[in-house]
Design a protein around this motif. Structure first.
Motif, PDB file in Angstrom:
ATOM      1  N   MET A  56      44.843  51.753  25.187  1.00 13.50           N
ATOM      2  CA  MET A  56      45.863  51.681  26.221  1.00 13.50           C
ATOM      3  C   MET A  56      47.249  51.521  25.612  1.00 13.50           C
ATOM      4  O   MET A  56      48.205  52.194  26.003  1.00 13.50           O
ATOM      5  CB  MET A  56      45.550  50.505  27.156  1.00 13.50           C
ATOM      6  N   LEU A  57      47.352  50.628  24.617  1.00 11.97           N
ATOM      7  CA  LEU A  57      48.651  50.368  24.005  1.00 11.97           C
ATOM      8  C   LEU A  57      49.162  51.590  23.256  1.00 11.97           C
ATOM      9  O   LEU A  57      50.340  51.960  23.368  1.00 11.97           O
ATOM     10  CB  LEU A  57      48.541  49.168  23.057  1.00 11.97           C
ATOM     11  N   LEU A  58      48.297  52.247  22.491  1.00  8.58           N
ATOM     12  CA  LEU A  58      48.699  53.471  21.797  1.00  8.58           C
ATOM     13  C   LEU A  58      49.166  54.533  22.784  1.00  8.58           C
ATOM     14  O   LEU A  58      50.151  55.240  22.545  1.00  8.58           O
ATOM     15  CB  LEU A  58      47.539  54.005  20.954  1.00  8.58           C
ATOM     16  N   GLY A  59      48.461  54.628  23.910  1.00 10.39           N
ATOM     17  CA  GLY A  59      48.834  55.608  24.925  1.00 10.39           C
ATOM     18  C   GLY A  59      50.238  55.388  25.462  1.00 10.39           C
ATOM     19  O   GLY A  59      50.978  56.345  25.720  1.00 10.39           O
ATOM     20  N   LEU A  60      50.641  54.123  25.614  1.00 11.80           N
ATOM     21  CA  LEU A  60      51.977  53.808  26.119  1.00 11.80           C
ATOM     22  C   LEU A  60      53.070  54.288  25.166  1.00 11.80           C
ATOM     23  O   LEU A  60      54.194  54.570  25.590  1.00 11.80           O
ATOM     24  CB  LEU A  60      52.118  52.303  26.345  1.00 11.80           C
ATOM     25  N   PHE A  61      52.732  54.367  23.873  1.00 11.78           N
ATOM     26  CA  PHE A  61      53.725  54.765  22.880  1.00 11.78           C
ATOM     27  C   PHE A  61      53.566  56.230  22.448  1.00 11.78           C
ATOM     28  O   PHE A  61      54.334  56.721  21.630  1.00 11.78           O
ATOM     29  CB  PHE A  61      53.655  53.836  21.660  1.00 11.78           C
ATOM     30  N   VAL A  63      54.427  59.019  23.658  1.00  9.91           N
ATOM     31  CA  VAL A  63      55.290  59.736  24.594  1.00  9.91           C
ATOM     32  C   VAL A  63      56.235  60.653  23.823  1.00  9.91           C
ATOM     33  O   VAL A  63      56.579  60.387  22.670  1.00  9.91           O
ATOM     34  CB  VAL A  63      56.110  58.757  25.465  1.00  9.91           C
ATOM     35  N   LYS A  64      56.637  61.710  24.497  1.00 10.66           N
ATOM     36  CA  LYS A  64      57.556  62.662  23.867  1.00 10.66           C
ATOM     37  C   LYS A  64      58.715  62.924  24.828  1.00 10.66           C
ATOM     38  O   LYS A  64      58.525  63.512  25.890  1.00 10.66           O
ATOM     39  CB  LYS A  64      56.818  63.966  23.547  1.00 10.66           C
ATOM     40  N   PRO A  65      59.919  62.447  24.499  1.00  9.15           N
ATOM     41  CA  PRO A  65      61.060  62.602  25.413  1.00  9.15           C
ATOM     42  C   PRO A  65      61.614  64.020  25.441  1.00  9.15           C
ATOM     43  O   PRO A  65      61.449  64.790  24.489  1.00  9.15           O
ATOM     44  CB  PRO A  65      62.094  61.620  24.849  1.00  9.15           C
ATOM     45  N   LEU A 225      63.173  53.583  24.200  1.00  6.10           N
ATOM     46  CA  LEU A 225      61.815  54.088  24.059  1.00  6.10           C
ATOM     47  C   LEU A 225      61.437  54.248  22.586  1.00  6.10           C
ATOM     48  O   LEU A 225      62.262  54.657  21.774  1.00  6.10           O
ATOM     49  CB  LEU A 225      61.731  55.447  24.759  1.00  6.10           C
ATOM     50  N   LYS A 226      60.187  53.916  22.248  1.00  8.86           N
ATOM     51  CA  LYS A 226      59.695  54.104  20.886  1.00  8.86           C
ATOM     52  C   LYS A 226      58.485  55.035  20.893  1.00  8.86           C
ATOM     53  O   LYS A 226      57.766  55.122  21.890  1.00  8.86           O
ATOM     54  CB  LYS A 226      59.293  52.763  20.255  1.00  8.86           C
ATOM     55  N   SER A 227      58.254  55.693  19.755  1.00  6.73           N
ATOM     56  CA  SER A 227      57.074  56.535  19.589  1.00  6.73           C
ATOM     57  C   SER A 227      55.956  55.709  18.969  1.00  6.73           C
ATOM     58  O   SER A 227      56.172  54.591  18.504  1.00  6.73           O
ATOM     59  CB  SER A 227      57.394  57.728  18.695  1.00  6.73           C
ATOM     60  N   TRP A 228      54.753  56.294  18.911  1.00  4.32           N
ATOM     61  CA  TRP A 228      53.625  55.570  18.339  1.00  4.32           C
ATOM     62  C   TRP A 228      53.847  55.253  16.860  1.00  4.32           C
ATOM     63  O   TRP A 228      53.319  54.278  16.335  1.00  4.32           O
ATOM     64  CB  TRP A 228      52.338  56.378  18.520  1.00  4.32           C
ATOM     65  N   ARG A 229      54.676  56.052  16.191  1.00  4.06           N
ATOM     66  CA  ARG A 229      54.979  55.791  14.781  1.00  4.06           C
ATOM     67  C   ARG A 229      55.790  54.510  14.598  1.00  4.06           C
ATOM     68  O   ARG A 229      55.827  53.934  13.509  1.00  4.06           O
ATOM     69  CB  ARG A 229      55.754  56.971  14.178  1.00  4.06           C
ATOM     70  N   GLN A 230      56.459  54.074  15.675  1.00  8.29           N
ATOM     71  CA  GLN A 230      57.292  52.868  15.620  1.00  8.29           C
ATOM     72  C   GLN A 230      56.613  51.662  16.265  1.00  8.29           C
ATOM     73  O   GLN A 230      57.248  50.632  16.444  1.00  8.29           O
ATOM     74  CB  GLN A 230      58.625  53.135  16.327  1.00  8.29           C
ATOM     75  N   LEU A 231      55.344  51.799  16.571  1.00  9.56           N
ATOM     76  CA  LEU A 231      54.638  50.739  17.291  1.00  9.56           C
ATOM     77  C   LEU A 231      54.676  49.409  16.552  1.00  9.56           C
ATOM     78  O   LEU A 231      54.784  48.341  17.167  1.00  9.56           O
ATOM     79  CB  LEU A 231      53.183  51.158  17.554  1.00  9.56           C
ATOM     80  N   LEU A 232      54.597  49.439  15.224  1.00  8.92           N
ATOM     81  CA  LEU A 232      54.600  48.200  14.454  1.00  8.92           C
ATOM     82  C   LEU A 232      55.939  47.471  14.545  1.00  8.92           C
ATOM     83  O   LEU A 232      56.038  46.297  14.190  1.00  8.92           O
ATOM     84  CB  LEU A 232      54.264  48.478  12.989  1.00  8.92           C
TER      85      LEU A 232
END
Length: 336
Positions: A56-61, A63-65, A225-232
């Protein structure tokens, strides 16, 4: 392979207009959102598990603007238009030509899409009731237990829990519900604005948390907004924008005085002290939760000029202390 991954993450391809709750009054209305080419599909709550929470958390990040895309809304006979920024973000601002009653007002946001013609989504603009007070609150470690001062512990908490299993501090919902009707009555609740360094990715997550913990709903103003690459790096953003967002709220409601609620894990004390200087006489009280012991002395030093200027400040570890302070300064009635 990509389609399988997106499906596993609960992410859908295709242009989507994500609209956040807006706010205002007749003379200044505003609503925000993102235009995205991938977006998360909201699903009914299911039993929590670490794997499901991670998905779920990965899915939130994930995203592609969509940048430089025209967005518009129609308000009566008015047409309001803007263009998305490089991160897909848009802000629509306008003055209403007619009076706007208190309550929630639906608007339709339209985006021109190269392949699908026009994409639309509904949004809500909240016009608060006329009250003397309004609340501006941080989120992480103010009412949502987040461990923001320790990146690893924050990430572990995010991955291990979902919006319904995350913890709020004891009695914080009681305090916020009491503040909702401080110096007003049931038909005219005080508005809440939640201004946080958390990313827009977490908007639905945070709204679900508020509902699950019976904390008053309000306007959420979040960070880039952040991408999944910036999740950390979630939650670890520059805080200058937070001051600007608070200023925008206070300028939108010049007749109200504000109560500021935050914590000492990051920059809230300094930001709130700056706000008090910038808007003399308009801060009714400041509440700071002490979650980092080593920052306590600095927090007290930063807020001392605010106290010297006559603004009540409460530094507390437990919400019961904050509730008693609200009683002592006459914000709320005596709570048994």
């Amino acid at each position: 392979m990509r389609k399988i991954l997106l499906n596993w993450l609960g992410v859908m391809d295709g242009t989507y207009v994500k609209v956040y709750r807006g706010f205002g009054h007749a003379h200044r209305m505003q609503i925000y959102g993102h235009v995205l080419s991938t977006h998360t599909i909201r699903k009914p709550y299911r039993k929590s598990s670490i794997l499901r929470n991670i998905r779920m958390l990965l899915g939130l990040f994930f995203v592609k603007p969509v940048a430089r895309r025209q967005v518009q809304l129609k308000w009566g006979k008015q047409l309001v238009t803007t263009t998305t920024e490089t991160d897909g973000f848009f802000r629509l601002e306008w003055s209403s030509e007619s009076s706007v009653p208190a309550g929630e007002h639906k608007v339709l946001i339209t985006c021109a899409c190269e392949k699908a013609g026009f994409i639309q989504n509904e949004g809500i603009v909240v016009v608060p009731h006329i009250t003397q007070l309004a609340m501006i609150s941080d989120i992480d470690d103010t009412f949502l237990v987040s461990y923001s001062a320790t990146r690893l512990r924050r990430l572990i908490t995010l991955f291990r829990h979902n919006a319904r299993t995350r913890k709020a501090f004891a009695d914080v919902a009681t305090h916020y519900q009491l503040l909702r009707f401080a110096q007003t009555h049931d038909n005219n609740p005080n508005p809440f604005f939640y201004v946080s360094s958390s990313e827009w990715n977490l908007y639905d997550y945070l709204e679900e948390f508020l509902n699950a913990r019976q904390i008053p709903t309000g306007i959420l103003l979040l960070n880039q907004l952040k991408s999944w690459r910036q999740l950390l790096k979630t939650g670890k953003t520059h805080h200058q924008g937070k001051f600007a967002r608070i200023v925008r709220i206070m300028e939108a409601f010049p007749e109200q005085t504000f109560i500021l609620l935050g914590d000492n894990s990051q920059q809230d004390p300094a930001i709130y002290a700056s706000v008090a200087v910038h808007f003399p006489g308009r801060i009714h009280a400041v509440y700071i939760r002490l979650v980092v012991d080593k920052n306590e002395a600095l927090t007290r030093a930063i807020l001392q000029p605010v106290i010297d200027a006559g603004t009540p400040c409460c530094l507390f570890r437990e919400s019961k202390t904050a509730i008693l302070h609200s009683e002592d300064i006459g914000l709320i009635s005596n709570v048994e």
